[in-house]
Enzyme design. Structure first.
Site, PDB file in Angstrom:
ATOM      1  N   HIS A 196       0.789  -1.236   0.000  1.00  0.00           N
ATOM      2  CA  HIS A 196       0.000   0.000   0.000  1.00  0.00           C
ATOM      3  C   HIS A 196       0.821   1.287   0.000  1.00  0.00           C
ATOM      4  CE1 HIS A 196      -0.367   0.609   4.663  1.00  0.00           C
ATOM      5  NE2 HIS A 196       0.726  -0.067   4.375  1.00  0.00           N
ATOM      6  N   HIS A 197       2.121   1.218   0.266  1.00  0.00           N
ATOM      7  CA  HIS A 197       2.964   2.422   0.180  1.00  0.00           C
ATOM      8  C   HIS A 197       3.547   2.639  -1.218  1.00  0.00           C
ATOM      9  CE1 HIS A 197       2.692   2.757   4.471  1.00  0.00           C
ATOM     10  NE2 HIS A 197       3.363   1.640   4.687  1.00  0.00           N
ATOM     11  N   SER A 198       3.551   1.609  -2.039  1.00  0.00           N
ATOM     12  CA  SER A 198       4.186   1.686  -3.354  1.00  0.00           C
ATOM     13  C   SER A 198       3.458   2.668  -4.264  1.00  0.00           C
ATOM     14  CB  SER A 198       4.200   0.294  -3.988  1.00  0.00           C
ATOM     15  OG  SER A 198       4.705   0.346  -5.294  1.00  0.00           O
TER      16      SER A 198
END
Length: 692
Positions: free
Chosen positions: A134-136
């Protein structure tokens, strides 16, 4: 249709090859611990297990640039020093020669799960993956994440299946800024994230993680950030966030699919989150989401770095997806002041974009109005917080607080022939009946109302009720004659109390007055008599009576409440989410009796939603008593939801009327000092603060 579990052992291949304290917690054991937990509990064997396949580069390109995909592909040929040098170009990331393969498998697992759910092969499922996603971002790895698994899954669902409304629920303890950036201007994706923020002092240190970041352009209002500004948030805080923010917006949005960025670093014991929500909480959160999108839920693993807490939380989520009873939710249901302030700040930021928040009927409580018993957060050092977690988590084989699965999930006691009602598979017709002498003894108080057919119905009801109380049946639907509905409810309540029920929630709809004097439970001791256990000492009376009927809102006591039946979808949802469920979770019943009496006024979809959402607080132990006139279609619908199916849609969202809002405001203002899940605190003054 079942639950899918998507996994591939190759995703354990990547491991940190050099010394980096920040990255070492993202290790292969995260997957093996979760899978071992599922196997020990027999949960893996009950799932449809799918072996993950690599996503294609075309599928990766739904979110990521070709240049970035090519860069990650090249890591397969780099040596250790080159991998370390490349990793330093990103924030909290490490690369390994197997990273590209593992990241392709992680995306592929998410896509396979979406395909399985949207084609009807399964109803829901979990993809156990690493690296997380989810941070990518479009052209950057970030925070252990290489490709954005959930964002690609959402794009895939839109492109392949034509979905127009997708809800992403990100309960990882870090802000999923990658998902936010990707869908920032997209009104087809509603992204909700709660995350440790601490006024911008916690990673990733972004001002756009605060509540005032609501999306751009056409996407305004479709990014919902709930920042936690202290550590130590617990079960009550997470529940309050769902009831007062997420679920009102979700019902108004009406998603066709729910994707969960399932990060369990938000659970107790995790060194990253330092929160106190127990694994059982994630069972309840999952069940609350199951009433959305026809129950189509695809969960994809994100963070989680305490292996014991991670494994237990994964098991809790999977058992709920499988339809098992939710375990008791421990702890006082008292949200802390900091959590209430965060919730209020989100409501304020989002109200211009959502009708459900414009009709907000949550009483605003300033800090000075909080009663002394209101919970405040301890400011514990990390070592102290971890010690608290170790004390709370016992080893996995004995540590999960699981309710035994009853042999019968749902049974229906009918006065009409069984063939007249086509029940869903797995729902049984109740054939047995209590002994005639026992039935007549219970009926003597209302003998004039229990004649012939009514007496026969009572015998079947008593037999069904005993099955629920003895743990042989999870939930049931009982049919009574119209004249005997109130008398039947009287007998049911007294039977529950005499059979050892300590906290009984009665939700009565229609023209049903209190069937007995709530100052007396039939034992001669009165309802002020307390059980000796700590919970009863804290919670007080044994019956919470909630009557949804009539034209006026009245309060006989903090345990005897009457509210009008709202006539709009918005009013009905506000009643359920803003009143019924906070009361139910605050009371923590061990049994729910739902009675639909004469002129109850509920549509089948409304009755189904109410029954489905009452499953959580009492672990699925529900008896629905329905008068005969409305039995066939209503009983079938109730049987479906009590058996675990999602309730039907309520239809178009219509804002609550001023009269409905006024009635709920009156009740909640009076009840909030006692039932803390009803309240929200006043926000801190000033706009979103800059990053410190």
């Amino acid at each position: 249709m079942g639950t899918a579990l998507v996994y591939h052992e190759d995703m354990t291949a990547t491991r940190l090859l050099w010394d980096d304290p920040e990255c070492e917690i993202e290790c292969p054991e995260r997957l093996t611990a979760a899978l071992d937990g599922l196997r020990q509990r027999g949960l893996e064997q009950r799932c449809l297990c799918l072996s993950a396949c690599e996503a294609s580069e075309e599928e990766l390109g739904l979110v990521h640039s070709p240049e970035y995909v090519a860069l990650v592909r090249r890591t397969q040929t780099l040596d250790k020093e080159e991998l370390q040098a490349l990793s330093k170009q990103y924030d909290a990331v490490y690369f390994h020669p197997n990273t590209f393969h593992c990241a392709q498998l992680a995306v592929g697992a998410a896509l396979q799960l979406v395909d399985a759910v949207l084609t009807g092969a399964v109803h829901n499922g979990l993809a156990l993956v690493r690296p997380p996603g989810h941070h990518s971002q479009k052209a950057a790895a970030n925070g252990f994440c290489v490709f954005n698994n959930v964002a690609i899954a959402a794009k895939h669902a839109k492109q392949k299946y034509g979905l127009q409304r997708i809800l992403i629920v990100d309960w990882d303890i870090h802000h999923g800024q990658g998902i936010q950036y990707i869908f920032d201007d997209d009104p087809s994706v509603l992204y909700f994230s709660w995350h440790r923020y601490e006024h911008g002092r916690f990673w990733p240190f972004l001002q756009e993680s605060d509540a005032c970041a609501v999306g751009q352009g056409q996407g305004q209002g479709f990014t919902v950030n709930l920042p936690w500004n202290q550590v130590g948030m617990g079960n009550a805080d997470y529940l309050a966030a769902f009831l007062h923010v997420l679920l009102p917006l979700a019902f108004e949005f009406d998603p066709e699919l729910v994707l969960v960025s399932a990060g369990f670093d938000s659970a107790i014991g995790d060194p990253e989150g330092q929160m106190q929500a127990t694994p059982e909480c994630f069972a309840h959160l999952t069940q609350l989401l199951q009433v959305l999108a026809g129950g189509r839920i695809c969960a994809v693993l994100e963070g989680g770095y305490n292996l014991e807490s991670l494994a237990q939380s994964v098991c809790m989520m999977v058992q709920t997806l499988l339809g098992d009873p939710t375990p008791p939710l421990l702890g006082l249901m008292v949200p802390c002041q900091s959590a209430l302030e965060s919730i209020q700040s989100v409501q304020t930021a989002q109200a211009p974009h959502w009708t459900s928040l414009q009709q907000n009927v949550t009483p605003v409580m300033s800090p000075s109005t909080h009663f002394p018993e209101g919970r405040s957060l301890p400011l514990l050092a990390e070592s102290s917080m971890c010690q608290v977690a170790e004390d709370a988590l016992s080893p996995l084989p004995d540590g999960l607080c699981l309710r035994p699965i009853p042999p019968i999930c749902t049974a229906v006691a009918l006065t009409v022939p069984g063939a007249a009602l086509a029940l869903p598979p797995g729902v049984l017709h109740q054939e047995g009946s209590a002994l005639k002498e026992e039935t007549e003894a219970w009926a003597r108080l209302h003998k004039s109302l229990f004649q012939d057919e009514g007496l026969a119905a009572l015998g079947k009801i008593l037999c069904l009720l005993d099955g629920i109380l003895d743990g042989q049946v999870r939930s049931g639907i009982a049919v009574t004659t119209a004249l005997a509905t109130a008398a039947t409810l009287d007998v049911v309540i007294q039977r529950c109390l005499s059979h050892g029920a300590q906290r009984l929630l009665c939700v009565a709809l229609g023209q049903l007055d209190r069937p007995l004097d709530l100052a007396d439970d039939g034992s001669g001791k009165g309802l002020m008599h307390m059980c000796t256990c700590p919970w009863c000492s804290l919670l007080g009376r044994r019956i919470l009576w909630l009557n949804i009927r009539g034209k006026e809102a009245t309060i006989g006591s903090m345990f005897h409440i009457s509210t009008p039946l709202p006539q709009t979808t918005g009013g009905f949802l506000s009643c359920i989410l803003g009143l019924v469920l906070p009361l139910a979770y605050g009371f923590q019943p061990d049994m729910v009796v739902m009675a639909l009496g004469p002129a109850h006024g509920l549509q089948n979809a409304q009755a189904a939603l109410l029954a489905a959402m009452l499953r959580g607080p009492a672990g699925g132990r529900i008896l629905a008593v329905v008068e005969e006139e409305s039995i066939l279609e209503l009983a079938r619908t109730l049987a479906q939801v009590l058996h675990g199916e999602a309730p039907p849609s309520l239809g178009p969202f219509l804002m609550a009327s001023p009269e409905e809002i006024q009635a709920l405001m009156f009740l909640k203002a009076q009840l909030a000092p006692r039932w803390k899940l009803l309240q929200v605190a006043a926000p801190s003054p000033g706009p979103c603060s800059p990053v410190a």
